[in-house]
Design an enzyme around this catalytic site. Structure first.
Site, short mmCIF file in Angstrom:
data_model
loop_
_atom_site.label_atom_id
_atom_site.label_comp_id
_atom_site.label_asym_id
_atom_site.label_seq_id
_atom_site.Cartn_x
_atom_site.Cartn_y
_atom_site.Cartn_z
N CYS A 9 32.09 10.49 6.76
CA CYS A 9 31.07 10.69 5.74
C CYS A 9 29.85 9.85 6.14
CB CYS A 9 31.59 10.36 4.34
SG CYS A 9 31.92 8.61 4.02
N ARG A 15 33.90 8.73 0.49
CA ARG A 15 34.63 9.98 0.76
C ARG A 15 35.58 9.90 1.93
NH1 ARG A 15 29.58 13.80 1.21
NH2 ARG A 15 28.80 11.89 2.19
N ASP A 124 28.99 13.36 -2.72
CA ASP A 124 29.08 11.92 -2.50
C ASP A 124 29.05 11.17 -3.83
OD1 ASP A 124 28.91 9.30 -1.68
OD2 ASP A 124 27.40 9.68 -0.14
#
Length: 151
Positions: A9, A15, A124
């Site tokens: 990420c 994440r 996100d």
């Protein structure tokens, strides 16, 4: 046969460490087998050496996942040689990963490719604040990924 998977990420504090932790937990015995190796990284360098973001750790803990031992690191070109599959959380990260590719033929896929549903990225939670929603989608993607790599 070893399967080495890297989750990527932006900052490697929400994440991708969650994806690593969820896949590790859902894989059960497979995750303790040296045949499955999991890691995570970020395309940015802002959080190198930091643990996952506290709100993500708290949300993960409520769902039974321990992310506390993970530390952020930045994606490197050498990761294409070290992993069999690189999994991106969204299209921007996918582009940044591909920019490091060089001549490697290591597959790079979106994590949501493994989800059953219309999602095209894992939002996100660092920006949205929806840690539980991100984790629910990560769990769906993780189940699909594990079905895909099952022997």
């Amino acid at each position: 046969m070893t399967t080495r998977i890297l989750f990527v990420c932006l900052g490697n504090i929400c994440r991708s460490p969650a994806a690593e932790g969820v896949v590790r937990e859902l894989a059960g015995d497979l995750a303790s087998d040296p045949g499955l190796q999991l890691d995570s990284a970020g395309t940015g360098d802002w959080h190198i050496g930091h643990p996952p973001h506290p709100p993500m750790q708290a949300a993960a803990r409520r769902r039974g996942y321990d992310l506390s031992r993970q530390r952020a690191r930045q994606l490197a070109a050498a990761d294409f040689d070290a992993f069999d599959l690189i999994v991106a959380m969204d299209a921007e990260n996918l582009r940044n990963i591909e920019a490091l590719r060089g001549g490697s033929d290591t597959p790079v896929r979106l994590f949501t490719d493994y989800a059953e549903g219309p999602e095209d990225h894992v939002p996100d939670p660092y920006f949205t604040g929806d840690y539980d929603g991100a984790l629910a989608l990560i769990e769906r993607c993780a189940r699909g990924l594990l079905r895909d790599i099952a022997p």
